[in-house]
Design a protein around this motif. Structure first.
Motif, PDB file in Angstrom:
ATOM      1  N   ALA A  68      30.562  86.255   5.170  1.00 21.63           N
ATOM      2  CA  ALA A  68      29.385  85.965   6.005  1.00 21.63           C
ATOM      3  C   ALA A  68      29.295  84.481   6.356  1.00 21.63           C
ATOM      4  O   ALA A  68      28.965  84.122   7.490  1.00 21.63           O
ATOM      5  CB  ALA A  68      28.119  86.412   5.285  1.00 21.63           C
ATOM      6  N   ARG A  69      29.587  83.616   5.413  1.00 21.24           N
ATOM      7  CA  ARG A  69      29.529  82.176   5.672  1.00 21.24           C
ATOM      8  C   ARG A  69      30.584  81.766   6.693  1.00 21.24           C
ATOM      9  O   ARG A  69      30.305  80.993   7.615  1.00 21.24           O
ATOM     10  CB  ARG A  69      29.711  81.401   4.371  1.00 21.24           C
ATOM     11  N   LEU A  70      31.798  82.278   6.528  1.00 24.10           N
ATOM     12  CA  LEU A  70      32.860  81.956   7.477  1.00 24.10           C
ATOM     13  C   LEU A  70      32.542  82.549   8.848  1.00 24.10           C
ATOM     14  O   LEU A  70      32.799  81.919   9.883  1.00 24.10           O
ATOM     15  CB  LEU A  70      34.215  82.438   6.968  1.00 24.10           C
ATOM     16  N   GLN A  71      31.951  83.731   8.871  1.00 21.52           N
ATOM     17  CA  GLN A  71      31.543  84.341  10.139  1.00 21.52           C
ATOM     18  C   GLN A  71      30.533  83.451  10.854  1.00 21.52           C
ATOM     19  O   GLN A  71      30.610  83.262  12.069  1.00 21.52           O
ATOM     20  CB  GLN A  71      30.945  85.734   9.899  1.00 21.52           C
ATOM     21  N   GLN A  72      29.603  82.882  10.092  1.00 23.12           N
ATOM     22  CA  GLN A  72      28.608  81.983  10.683  1.00 23.12           C
ATOM     23  C   GLN A  72      29.284  80.739  11.261  1.00 23.12           C
ATOM     24  O   GLN A  72      28.939  80.292  12.356  1.00 23.12           O
ATOM     25  CB  GLN A  72      27.569  81.575   9.626  1.00 23.12           C
ATOM     26  N   ARG A  73      30.259  80.199  10.577  1.00 22.60           N
ATOM     27  CA  ARG A  73      30.980  79.028  11.083  1.00 22.60           C
ATOM     28  C   ARG A  73      31.749  79.360  12.355  1.00 22.60           C
ATOM     29  O   ARG A  73      31.817  78.546  13.280  1.00 22.60           O
ATOM     30  CB  ARG A  73      31.927  78.489  10.011  1.00 22.60           C
ATOM     31  N   VAL A  74      32.340  80.558  12.408  1.00 21.89           N
ATOM     32  CA  VAL A  74      33.053  81.003  13.618  1.00 21.89           C
ATOM     33  C   VAL A  74      32.076  81.090  14.780  1.00 21.89           C
ATOM     34  O   VAL A  74      32.353  80.599  15.883  1.00 21.89           O
ATOM     35  CB  VAL A  74      33.756  82.363  13.366  1.00 21.89           C
ATOM     36  N   THR A  75      30.933  81.696  14.529  1.00 23.67           N
ATOM     37  CA  THR A  75      29.907  81.829  15.569  1.00 23.67           C
ATOM     38  C   THR A  75      29.437  80.449  16.045  1.00 23.67           C
ATOM     39  O   THR A  75      29.303  80.219  17.254  1.00 23.67           O
ATOM     40  CB  THR A  75      28.714  82.648  15.032  1.00 23.67           C
ATOM     41  N   ASP A  76      29.209  79.548  15.110  1.00 23.79           N
ATOM     42  CA  ASP A  76      28.764  78.195  15.464  1.00 23.79           C
ATOM     43  C   ASP A  76      29.806  77.472  16.315  1.00 23.79           C
ATOM     44  O   ASP A  76      29.462  76.807  17.288  1.00 23.79           O
ATOM     45  CB  ASP A  76      28.456  77.379  14.206  1.00 23.79           C
ATOM     46  N   ALA A  77      31.084  77.596  15.950  1.00 21.30           N
ATOM     47  CA  ALA A  77      32.147  76.934  16.705  1.00 21.30           C
ATOM     48  C   ALA A  77      32.234  77.490  18.127  1.00 21.30           C
ATOM     49  O   ALA A  77      32.428  76.738  19.089  1.00 21.30           O
ATOM     50  CB  ALA A  77      33.489  77.094  15.992  1.00 21.30           C
ATOM     51  N   LYS A  78      32.049  78.802  18.253  1.00 17.87           N
ATOM     52  CA  LYS A  78      32.099  79.419  19.584  1.00 17.87           C
ATOM     53  C   LYS A  78      30.910  78.961  20.426  1.00 17.87           C
ATOM     54  O   LYS A  78      31.048  78.653  21.610  1.00 17.87           O
ATOM     55  CB  LYS A  78      32.110  80.941  19.454  1.00 17.87           C
ATOM     56  N   THR A  79      29.733  78.897  19.795  1.00 23.18           N
ATOM     57  CA  THR A  79      28.511  78.501  20.497  1.00 23.18           C
ATOM     58  C   THR A  79      28.621  77.097  21.085  1.00 23.18           C
ATOM     59  O   THR A  79      28.207  76.865  22.214  1.00 23.18           O
ATOM     60  CB  THR A  79      27.297  78.572  19.539  1.00 23.18           C
ATOM     61  N   VAL A  80      29.182  76.165  20.337  1.00 16.30           N
ATOM     62  CA  VAL A  80      29.273  74.779  20.812  1.00 16.30           C
ATOM     63  C   VAL A  80      30.536  74.519  21.633  1.00 16.30           C
ATOM     64  O   VAL A  80      30.753  73.407  22.091  1.00 16.30           O
ATOM     65  CB  VAL A  80      29.157  73.755  19.655  1.00 16.30           C
ATOM     66  N   GLY A  81      31.387  75.539  21.790  1.00 18.52           N
ATOM     67  CA  GLY A  81      32.562  75.409  22.641  1.00 18.52           C
ATOM     68  C   GLY A  81      33.755  74.726  22.012  1.00 18.52           C
ATOM     69  O   GLY A  81      34.634  74.229  22.725  1.00 18.52           O
ATOM     70  N   HIS A  82      33.830  74.703  20.703  1.00 22.59           N
ATOM     71  CA  HIS A  82      34.988  74.130  20.015  1.00 22.59           C
ATOM     72  C   HIS A  82      36.078  75.204  19.894  1.00 22.59           C
ATOM     73  O   HIS A  82      36.260  75.810  18.845  1.00 22.59           O
ATOM     74  CB  HIS A  82      34.600  73.606  18.636  1.00 22.59           C
ATOM     75  N   THR A  83      36.796  75.400  20.984  1.00 24.91           N
ATOM     76  CA  THR A  83      37.755  76.503  21.080  1.00 24.91           C
ATOM     77  C   THR A  83      38.821  76.462  19.991  1.00 24.91           C
ATOM     78  O   THR A  83      39.134  77.489  19.376  1.00 24.91           O
ATOM     79  CB  THR A  83      38.429  76.497  22.466  1.00 24.91           C
ATOM     80  N   GLU A  84      39.398  75.297  19.738  1.00 29.76           N
ATOM     81  CA  GLU A  84      40.470  75.190  18.741  1.00 29.76           C
ATOM     82  C   GLU A  84      39.940  75.484  17.333  1.00 29.76           C
ATOM     83  O   GLU A  84      40.597  76.166  16.546  1.00 29.76           O
ATOM     84  CB  GLU A  84      41.119  73.798  18.776  1.00 29.76           C
ATOM     85  N   ILE A  85      38.747  74.955  17.035  1.00 30.25           N
ATOM     86  CA  ILE A  85      38.131  75.206  15.730  1.00 30.25           C
ATOM     87  C   ILE A  85      37.780  76.689  15.599  1.00 30.25           C
ATOM     88  O   ILE A  85      38.009  77.312  14.560  1.00 30.25           O
ATOM     89  CB  ILE A  85      36.865  74.330  15.529  1.00 30.25           C
ATOM     90  N   TYR A  86      37.247  77.252  16.676  1.00 27.61           N
ATOM     91  CA  TYR A  86      36.917  78.676  16.689  1.00 27.61           C
ATOM     92  C   TYR A  86      38.162  79.513  16.374  1.00 27.61           C
ATOM     93  O   TYR A  86      38.116  80.410  15.526  1.00 27.61           O
ATOM     94  CB  TYR A  86      36.338  79.076  18.048  1.00 27.61           C
ATOM     95  N   THR A  87      39.266  79.216  17.047  1.00 27.12           N
ATOM     96  CA  THR A  87      40.507  79.975  16.838  1.00 27.12           C
ATOM     97  C   THR A  87      40.972  79.863  15.391  1.00 27.12           C
ATOM     98  O   THR A  87      41.317  80.862  14.754  1.00 27.12           O
ATOM     99  CB  THR A  87      41.607  79.484  17.800  1.00 27.12           C
ATOM    100  N   TYR A  88      40.979  78.641  14.881  1.00 28.70           N
ATOM    101  CA  TYR A  88      41.418  78.407  13.502  1.00 28.70           C
ATOM    102  C   TYR A  88      40.534  79.172  12.508  1.00 28.70           C
ATOM    103  O   TYR A  88      41.036  79.893  11.641  1.00 28.70           O
ATOM    104  CB  TYR A  88      41.393  76.906  13.207  1.00 28.70           C
ATOM    105  N   LEU A  89      39.224  79.019  12.641  1.00 30.40           N
ATOM    106  CA  LEU A  89      38.304  79.682  11.722  1.00 30.40           C
ATOM    107  C   LEU A  89      38.334  81.194  11.870  1.00 30.40           C
ATOM    108  O   LEU A  89      38.225  81.928  10.879  1.00 30.40           O
ATOM    109  CB  LEU A  89      36.876  79.159  11.924  1.00 30.40           C
ATOM    110  N   ASN A  90      38.498  81.677  13.089  1.00 28.30           N
ATOM    111  CA  ASN A  90      38.557  83.122  13.313  1.00 28.30           C
ATOM    112  C   ASN A  90      39.798  83.733  12.659  1.00 28.30           C
ATOM    113  O   ASN A  90      39.735  84.836  12.112  1.00 28.30           O
ATOM    114  CB  ASN A  90      38.514  83.427  14.813  1.00 28.30           C
ATOM    115  N   ASP A  91      40.912  83.012  12.705  1.00 23.26           N
ATOM    116  CA  ASP A  91      42.117  83.494  12.019  1.00 23.26           C
ATOM    117  C   ASP A  91      41.897  83.531  10.507  1.00 23.26           C
ATOM    118  O   ASP A  91      42.334  84.467   9.828  1.00 23.26           O
ATOM    119  CB  ASP A  91      43.322  82.619  12.366  1.00 23.26           C
TER     120      ASP A  91
END
Length: 127
Positions: A68-91
């Motif tokens: 759940a915590r990592l899911q929240q970080r993925v959502t936050d990265a997507k919301t602010v448009g940090h595509t590379e961070i989103y990809t890394y965290l989503n993996d």
């Protein structure tokens, strides 16, 4: 140069002796059984470690290491448009989600092992 060749030859012979001498030692280190005695001995600590990992993964967003915590970080990265961070965290999230069924299977296996260990005769005193 004559001395260097002699030293090299002695070094090569020493290395060859070491390599050939190690072969029987490796053969002696092969398992002599399935390790059931040591698995039964370590079982409580193994169960505790697996249970803690499952509890952590199932925790809410306030629990470090939880899905759940990592899911929240993925959502936050997507919301602010940090595509590379989103990809890394989503993996990382995908991998972390895959751990849960593996650990749950291990929990079930350990319950079976605990039942088996409990049914084994106790070792004789003094052995």
């Amino acid at each position: 140069m004559h001395i260097n060749r002699k030293a090299a030859a002695v070094g090569a012979l020493a290395l060859a002796g070491t390599l050939f001498g190690a072969v029987p030692a490796q053969a002696d280190s092969a398992p002599k059984g399935d390790g059931a005695k040591s698995v039964c001995k370590r079982l409580p600590k193994i169960q505790e470690r697996v249970d803690k990992a499952v509890e952590r993964l199932n925790g809410d967003a306030t629990v470090s290491g939880s899905v759940a915590r990592l899911q929240q970080r993925v959502t936050d990265a997507k919301t602010v448009g940090h595509t590379e961070i989103y990809t890394y965290l989503n993996d990382r999230l995908t991998f972390r989600k895959s751990l849960l069924p593996t650990l749950q299977t291990r929990q079930a296996d350990l319950k079976s092992v605990a039942t088996w260990c409990a049914a084994q005769p106790s070792p004789a005193a003094g052995k």
